[in-house]
Design a protein around this motif. Sequence first.
Motif, PDB file in Angstrom:
ATOM      1  N   CYS A 128       0.669  -1.200   0.114  1.00 24.23           N
ATOM      2  CA  CYS A 128       0.081   0.096   0.026  1.00 24.23           C
ATOM      3  C   CYS A 128       0.795   1.153  -0.047  1.00 24.23           C
ATOM      4  O   CYS A 128       0.369   2.451  -0.145  1.00 24.23           O
ATOM      5  N   LEU A 129       2.119   1.173   0.025  1.00 24.68           N
ATOM      6  CA  LEU A 129       2.941   2.311   0.300  1.00 24.68           C
ATOM      7  C   LEU A 129       2.930   3.433  -0.652  1.00 24.68           C
ATOM      8  O   LEU A 129       2.838   4.756  -0.364  1.00 24.68           O
ATOM      9  N   PRO A 130       3.126   2.804  -1.989  1.00 26.06           N
ATOM     10  CA  PRO A 130       3.074   3.861  -3.112  1.00 26.06           C
ATOM     11  C   PRO A 130       1.778   4.714  -3.050  1.00 26.06           C
ATOM     12  O   PRO A 130       1.568   5.808  -3.196  1.00 26.06           O
ATOM     13  N   ALA A 131       0.764   4.184  -2.753  1.00 25.55           N
ATOM     14  CA  ALA A 131      -0.657   4.951  -2.769  1.00 25.55           C
ATOM     15  C   ALA A 131      -0.781   5.819  -1.524  1.00 25.55           C
ATOM     16  O   ALA A 131      -1.122   6.882  -1.595  1.00 25.55           O
ATOM     17  N   LEU A 132      -0.188   5.318  -0.383  1.00 23.01           N
ATOM     18  CA  LEU A 132      -0.244   6.022   0.779  1.00 23.01           C
ATOM     19  C   LEU A 132       0.645   7.322   0.741  1.00 23.01           C
ATOM     20  O   LEU A 132       0.477   8.239   1.193  1.00 23.01           O
ATOM     21  N   GLN A 134       1.497   8.738  -1.949  1.00 25.19           N
ATOM     22  CA  GLN A 134       0.901   9.753  -2.932  1.00 25.19           C
ATOM     23  C   GLN A 134      -0.121  10.677  -2.447  1.00 25.19           C
ATOM     24  O   GLN A 134      -0.604  12.026  -2.747  1.00 25.19           O
ATOM     25  N   SER A 135      -1.048   9.962  -1.244  1.00 20.84           N
ATOM     26  CA  SER A 135      -2.148  10.670  -0.483  1.00 20.84           C
ATOM     27  C   SER A 135      -1.613  11.981   0.072  1.00 20.84           C
ATOM     28  O   SER A 135      -2.466  12.789   0.202  1.00 20.84           O
ATOM     29  N   GLY A 136      -0.721  11.820   0.797  1.00 24.60           N
ATOM     30  CA  GLY A 136      -0.092  13.120   1.784  1.00 24.60           C
ATOM     31  C   GLY A 136      -0.808  12.903   2.864  1.00 24.60           C
ATOM     32  O   GLY A 136      -0.423  13.622   3.829  1.00 24.60           O
ATOM     33  N   LEU A 137      -1.729  11.916   3.190  1.00 24.52           N
ATOM     34  CA  LEU A 137      -2.438  11.814   4.421  1.00 24.52           C
ATOM     35  C   LEU A 137      -2.613  10.407   4.724  1.00 24.52           C
ATOM     36  O   LEU A 137      -3.572  10.263   5.657  1.00 24.52           O
ATOM     37  N   GLY A 138      -1.422   9.683   4.429  1.00 26.78           N
ATOM     38  CA  GLY A 138      -1.398   8.258   4.802  1.00 26.78           C
ATOM     39  C   GLY A 138      -1.559   7.840   6.246  1.00 26.78           C
ATOM     40  O   GLY A 138      -0.729   8.464   7.145  1.00 26.78           O
ATOM     41  N   ALA A 139      -2.320   6.948   6.509  1.00 22.32           N
ATOM     42  CA  ALA A 139      -2.260   6.532   7.869  1.00 22.32           C
ATOM     43  C   ALA A 139      -2.597   4.762   7.936  1.00 22.32           C
ATOM     44  O   ALA A 139      -3.533   4.279   7.323  1.00 22.32           O
ATOM     45  N   VAL A 140      -1.762   4.176   8.626  1.00 22.48           N
ATOM     46  CA  VAL A 140      -1.697   2.626   8.611  1.00 22.48           C
ATOM     47  C   VAL A 140      -2.180   2.647  10.168  1.00 22.48           C
ATOM     48  O   VAL A 140      -1.473   3.073  11.333  1.00 22.48           O
TER      49      VAL A 140
END
Length: 251
Positions: A128-132, A134-140
Amino acid sequence: MTSLLQDRRVLITGGARGLGLAFAETAARAGARVVIADILIDRVQQSARELAEQGLDVSGLALDLADPASIERCVAATADRLGGLDGLVNNASITHSGGKSCEELEIEMFDRVLQVNVRGTWLMTRACLPALRQSGLGAVVNLASDTPLWGAPNLLAYTASKGAVIAMTRSLARELGGDGITVNAIAPGLVEVEATQYVPAARHQLYLDQRALKRAQVPADVCGAVLFALSDLSRFITGQTLPVNGGFVMP
Protein backbone atom coordinates in the motif's frame (compact mmCIF):
# COMPACT_ATOMS: atom_id res chain seq x y z
CA MET A 1 -18.36 12.68 13.21
CA THR A 2 -20.27 12.18 9.97
CA SER A 3 -17.58 14.08 8.03
CA LEU A 4 -14.49 13.10 10.02
CA LEU A 5 -13.25 10.93 7.15
CA GLN A 6 -15.02 12.73 4.32
CA ASP A 7 -13.86 11.35 0.96
CA ARG A 8 -10.98 9.42 2.54
CA ARG A 9 -10.17 6.18 0.76
CA VAL A 10 -9.74 3.31 3.20
CA LEU A 11 -8.87 -0.37 2.87
CA ILE A 12 -9.85 -2.64 5.78
CA THR A 13 -8.62 -6.24 5.85
CA GLY A 14 -10.64 -8.92 7.56
CA GLY A 15 -13.74 -6.87 6.87
CA ALA A 16 -16.24 -9.64 6.22
CA ARG A 17 -17.41 -9.84 9.82
CA GLY A 18 -16.73 -8.85 13.42
CA LEU A 19 -14.44 -5.95 14.18
CA GLY A 20 -13.43 -5.37 10.56
CA LEU A 21 -17.04 -5.04 9.46
CA ALA A 22 -17.76 -2.68 12.36
CA PHE A 23 -14.76 -0.54 11.37
CA ALA A 24 -15.98 -0.45 7.78
CA GLU A 25 -19.46 0.74 8.71
CA THR A 26 -18.10 3.35 11.12
CA ALA A 27 -15.59 4.70 8.59
CA ALA A 28 -18.21 4.82 5.83
CA ARG A 29 -20.68 6.65 8.06
CA ALA A 30 -17.89 9.14 8.78
CA GLY A 31 -17.69 9.88 5.05
CA ALA A 32 -15.02 7.44 3.87
CA ARG A 33 -15.08 5.35 0.73
CA VAL A 34 -14.20 1.86 1.92
CA VAL A 35 -13.01 -1.43 0.50
CA ILE A 36 -13.25 -4.47 2.77
CA ALA A 37 -11.08 -7.47 1.90
CA ASP A 38 -11.25 -10.97 3.30
CA ILE A 39 -10.44 -14.61 2.62
CA LEU A 40 -14.16 -15.30 3.20
CA ILE A 41 -15.05 -14.25 -0.34
CA ASP A 42 -18.81 -14.83 -0.32
CA ARG A 43 -19.16 -13.34 3.16
CA VAL A 44 -17.19 -10.19 2.33
CA GLN A 45 -19.24 -9.59 -0.81
CA GLN A 46 -22.47 -10.07 1.13
CA SER A 47 -21.33 -7.71 3.90
CA ALA A 48 -20.32 -5.08 1.34
CA ARG A 49 -23.71 -5.36 -0.38
CA GLU A 50 -25.56 -4.98 2.90
CA LEU A 51 -23.66 -1.79 3.74
CA ALA A 52 -24.05 -0.45 0.21
CA GLU A 53 -27.81 -0.99 0.49
CA GLN A 54 -27.71 1.42 3.44
CA GLY A 55 -26.25 4.09 1.17
CA LEU A 56 -22.67 3.58 2.30
CA ASP A 57 -19.75 3.54 -0.14
CA VAL A 58 -18.40 0.07 0.62
CA SER A 59 -17.23 -2.68 -1.73
CA GLY A 60 -15.66 -6.07 -1.15
CA LEU A 61 -12.58 -7.87 -2.49
CA ALA A 62 -10.94 -11.25 -2.01
CA LEU A 63 -7.74 -11.40 0.04
CA ASP A 64 -5.50 -14.20 1.32
CA LEU A 65 -2.79 -12.72 3.54
CA ALA A 66 -0.78 -15.95 3.28
CA ASP A 67 -0.42 -15.37 -0.48
CA PRO A 68 1.78 -12.40 -1.54
CA ALA A 69 0.23 -12.41 -5.02
CA SER A 70 -3.25 -12.12 -3.53
CA ILE A 71 -2.11 -9.14 -1.48
CA GLU A 72 -0.73 -7.37 -4.56
CA ARG A 73 -3.94 -8.04 -6.53
CA CYS A 74 -6.10 -6.75 -3.68
CA VAL A 75 -4.13 -3.53 -3.29
CA ALA A 76 -4.07 -2.87 -7.04
CA ALA A 77 -7.82 -3.44 -7.29
CA THR A 78 -8.46 -1.22 -4.25
CA ALA A 79 -6.38 1.66 -5.61
CA ASP A 80 -8.11 1.33 -8.97
CA ARG A 81 -11.58 1.23 -7.42
CA LEU A 82 -11.01 4.13 -5.01
CA GLY A 83 -8.66 6.16 -7.18
CA GLY A 84 -5.92 5.97 -4.55
CA LEU A 85 -5.61 5.20 -0.86
CA ASP A 86 -5.47 7.32 2.30
CA GLY A 87 -5.88 4.74 5.05
CA LEU A 88 -5.10 1.08 5.69
CA VAL A 89 -6.52 -0.90 8.60
CA ASN A 90 -4.57 -4.15 9.08
CA ASN A 91 -7.31 -6.00 10.90
CA ALA A 92 -7.23 -9.50 9.39
CA SER A 93 -5.60 -12.19 11.50
CA ILE A 94 -5.85 -15.77 12.65
CA THR A 95 -7.41 -15.74 16.10
CA HIS A 96 -8.47 -19.36 16.69
CA SER A 97 -5.05 -20.62 17.77
CA GLY A 98 -5.34 -20.93 21.54
CA GLY A 99 -6.22 -23.46 24.19
CA LYS A 100 -2.89 -25.30 24.19
CA SER A 101 0.25 -24.82 26.25
CA CYS A 102 3.57 -23.90 24.67
CA GLU A 103 4.46 -27.61 24.74
CA GLU A 104 1.25 -28.71 23.06
CA LEU A 105 1.15 -26.04 20.37
CA GLU A 106 1.81 -27.48 16.91
CA ILE A 107 4.69 -26.02 14.89
CA GLU A 108 2.40 -25.80 11.86
CA MET A 109 -0.12 -23.67 13.74
CA PHE A 110 2.59 -21.38 15.10
CA ASP A 111 4.01 -20.86 11.61
CA ARG A 112 0.58 -20.27 10.08
CA VAL A 113 -0.39 -17.64 12.67
CA LEU A 114 2.84 -15.71 12.23
CA GLN A 115 2.66 -16.02 8.46
CA VAL A 116 -0.74 -14.31 8.36
CA ASN A 117 -0.65 -12.01 11.38
CA VAL A 118 2.92 -10.75 11.06
CA ARG A 119 4.19 -11.36 7.55
CA GLY A 120 0.77 -10.59 6.08
CA THR A 121 0.60 -7.27 7.92
CA TRP A 122 4.06 -6.34 6.66
CA LEU A 123 3.35 -7.34 3.05
CA MET A 124 -0.02 -5.58 3.01
CA THR A 125 1.53 -2.38 4.38
CA ARG A 126 4.40 -2.58 1.90
CA ALA A 127 2.04 -3.06 -1.04
CA CYS A 128 0.00 0.00 0.00
CA LEU A 129 2.97 2.36 0.42
CA PRO A 130 3.03 3.89 -3.08
CA ALA A 131 -0.63 4.91 -2.80
CA LEU A 132 -0.28 6.05 0.82
CA ARG A 133 2.73 8.21 -0.07
CA GLN A 134 0.85 9.81 -2.93
CA SER A 135 -2.07 10.59 -0.64
CA GLY A 136 -0.14 12.97 1.59
CA LEU A 137 -2.47 11.93 4.44
CA GLY A 138 -1.47 8.30 4.73
CA ALA A 139 -2.46 6.46 7.90
CA VAL A 140 -1.83 2.83 8.81
CA VAL A 141 -3.75 1.31 11.71
CA ASN A 142 -2.56 -2.09 12.89
CA LEU A 143 -4.87 -4.21 15.02
CA ALA A 144 -2.77 -5.61 17.81
CA SER A 145 -4.18 -7.05 21.05
CA ASP A 146 -3.80 -6.54 24.76
CA THR A 147 -2.66 -10.18 25.11
CA PRO A 148 1.08 -9.38 24.72
CA LEU A 149 0.67 -6.53 27.21
CA TRP A 150 -0.30 -8.92 30.02
CA GLY A 151 1.08 -12.24 28.75
CA ALA A 152 -2.00 -14.32 28.03
CA PRO A 153 -1.31 -18.00 28.75
CA ASN A 154 -2.15 -20.87 26.39
CA LEU A 155 -2.30 -18.45 23.48
CA LEU A 156 1.37 -18.34 22.54
CA ALA A 157 1.22 -18.06 18.74
CA TYR A 158 -1.42 -15.33 18.70
CA THR A 159 0.17 -13.42 21.58
CA ALA A 160 3.60 -13.58 19.95
CA SER A 161 2.18 -12.42 16.64
CA LYS A 162 0.44 -9.42 18.17
CA GLY A 163 3.55 -8.51 20.16
CA ALA A 164 5.39 -8.51 16.85
CA VAL A 165 2.72 -6.25 15.34
CA ILE A 166 3.29 -3.74 18.15
CA ALA A 167 7.05 -3.82 17.57
CA MET A 168 6.59 -3.56 13.81
CA THR A 169 4.29 -0.57 14.29
CA ARG A 170 7.14 1.34 15.95
CA SER A 171 9.68 0.46 13.26
CA LEU A 172 7.29 1.35 10.45
CA ALA A 173 6.42 4.64 12.12
CA ARG A 174 10.08 5.68 12.05
CA GLU A 175 10.63 4.44 8.50
CA LEU A 176 7.53 6.10 7.06
CA GLY A 177 7.38 9.31 9.07
CA GLY A 178 9.39 11.14 6.43
CA ASP A 179 6.60 10.37 3.96
CA GLY A 180 4.01 11.86 6.28
CA ILE A 181 2.50 8.42 6.93
CA THR A 182 1.37 7.70 10.49
CA VAL A 183 1.48 4.14 11.82
CA ASN A 184 -0.32 3.28 15.04
CA ALA A 185 -1.62 0.15 16.73
CA ILE A 186 -4.91 -0.45 18.51
CA ALA A 187 -4.86 -3.18 21.16
CA PRO A 188 -8.38 -4.38 21.97
CA GLY A 189 -9.25 -6.63 24.84
CA LEU A 190 -11.50 -9.67 24.49
CA VAL A 191 -14.28 -8.45 22.19
CA GLU A 192 -17.59 -10.28 21.87
CA VAL A 193 -17.45 -11.30 18.19
CA GLU A 194 -17.80 -14.49 16.18
CA ALA A 195 -14.02 -14.95 16.02
CA THR A 196 -13.70 -15.13 19.83
CA GLN A 197 -16.50 -17.61 20.46
CA TYR A 198 -13.90 -20.36 20.95
CA VAL A 199 -12.40 -18.56 23.97
CA PRO A 200 -13.21 -20.44 27.20
CA ALA A 201 -15.80 -18.96 29.54
CA ALA A 202 -13.15 -18.65 32.25
CA ARG A 203 -11.13 -16.24 30.09
CA HIS A 204 -14.21 -14.11 29.44
CA GLN A 205 -14.87 -14.07 33.18
CA LEU A 206 -11.26 -13.04 33.88
CA TYR A 207 -11.71 -9.96 31.73
CA LEU A 208 -15.04 -9.12 33.30
CA ASP A 209 -13.63 -9.47 36.81
CA GLN A 210 -10.51 -7.40 36.22
CA ARG A 211 -11.73 -4.65 33.89
CA ALA A 212 -12.21 -1.23 35.39
CA LEU A 213 -15.38 -1.01 33.29
CA LYS A 214 -17.54 -3.92 34.37
CA ARG A 215 -19.22 -5.04 31.18
CA ALA A 216 -18.53 -7.05 28.04
CA GLN A 217 -16.54 -5.40 25.26
CA VAL A 218 -18.33 -5.08 21.91
CA PRO A 219 -17.07 -3.98 18.47
CA ALA A 220 -18.43 -0.45 18.84
CA ASP A 221 -16.03 0.05 21.76
CA VAL A 222 -13.05 -0.22 19.40
CA CYS A 223 -14.40 1.76 16.45
CA GLY A 224 -13.74 5.20 17.92
CA ALA A 225 -10.04 4.50 18.35
CA VAL A 226 -9.70 3.30 14.75
CA LEU A 227 -11.64 6.31 13.47
CA PHE A 228 -9.36 8.62 15.46
CA ALA A 229 -6.21 6.95 14.13
CA LEU A 230 -7.41 7.33 10.53
CA SER A 231 -8.45 10.97 10.90
CA ASP A 232 -6.73 14.36 10.96
CA LEU A 233 -7.17 14.38 14.74
CA SER A 234 -4.12 12.08 15.02
CA ARG A 235 -1.80 13.49 12.34
CA PHE A 236 0.99 14.10 14.89
CA ILE A 237 0.59 10.76 16.64
CA THR A 238 2.62 7.83 15.34
CA GLY A 239 4.34 4.69 16.61
CA GLN A 240 1.87 4.39 19.47
CA THR A 241 -0.14 1.47 20.84
CA LEU A 242 -3.52 2.32 22.35
CA PRO A 243 -5.07 -0.37 24.55
CA VAL A 244 -8.86 -0.38 24.25
CA ASN A 245 -9.96 -2.88 26.85
CA GLY A 246 -12.03 -1.15 29.52
CA GLY A 247 -9.04 -0.80 31.83
CA PHE A 248 -8.04 -4.47 31.96
CA VAL A 249 -4.50 -3.41 31.07
CA MET A 250 -3.21 0.06 31.99
CA PRO A 251 0.37 0.31 30.64
